[in-house]
Design an enzyme around this catalytic site. Structure first.
Site: not given
Length: 186
Positions: A10, A8
């Site tokens: 952020d 991922d």
């Protein structure tokens, strides 16, 4: 076969900031660059899978997302590290505008971004991982058949406290996760 670590963006690679798209607002989480280099040096492909609802909401454009990813690449190159592929979802089912308002197969917790990566890489599912800080990251990783690591950065600590999603391992941050992946992967 390719050993792939799906990351991922952020809250996992960079400090969580709502609707981040400007390079000048980007900040790596401490240890993230070294984590990416460690994975690179140990033969893992790195694929970033990121929901970008800010595009759907009209806050920024797909071109802005690509510019930010180019900036991240420039920063990583200074340390001899790299991300192999970025895949993002620009959709949102309720809050999107125009063509971006739709139920898609790519927005996590769906697995479309992972499936897109499988079109490029011959993924060794037994040696591949999903690392993220949110419920959708863990759910999509599990659905795709990956081992999952929830990190405490970003929303991870809150997700861990709420105990609402299954994951395989919990680590302090991406660096600790990368060290673990390398250690158990031989």
């Amino acid at each position: 076969m390719d050993r792939v670590v799906f990351l991922d963006r952020d809250g996992t690679i960079n400090i969580e900031k709502n609707y981040l798209y400007r390079p000048e607002d980007f900040e790596f989480i401490s240890g993230a660059v070294h984590a990416i280099k460690l994975l690179n040096d140990n033969g893992f492909k790195i694929v970033v899978v990121t929901n970008q609802a800010g595009v759907a909401r009209g806050y920024y454009t797909e071109e802005d997302v690509k510019k930010l990813h180019n900036y991240i690449d420039e920063c990583l190159r200074e340390y001899g590290a790299h991300i192999d592929t970025y895949i993002y979802c620009p959709h949102h089912p309720e809050n999107g505008i125009g063509k971006y308002r739709c139920r898609c197969s790519c927005r996590k917790p769906a697995t479309g971004m992972f499936e897109k990566a499988a079109d490029v890489y011959d993924i060794d599912m037994k040696q591949s991982w999903m690392v993220g800080d949110n419920v959708g990251d863990m759910e999509s990783g599990k659905k795709f058949g990956l081992k999952t690591i929830l990190v405490s950065t970003g929303y991870g600590e809150k997700v861990m406290a709420e105990n609402k999603v299954p994951f395989d391992y919990y680590k302090k941050d991406l660096h600790e996760a990368a060290e673990y992946i390398v250690k158990v992967s031989g």
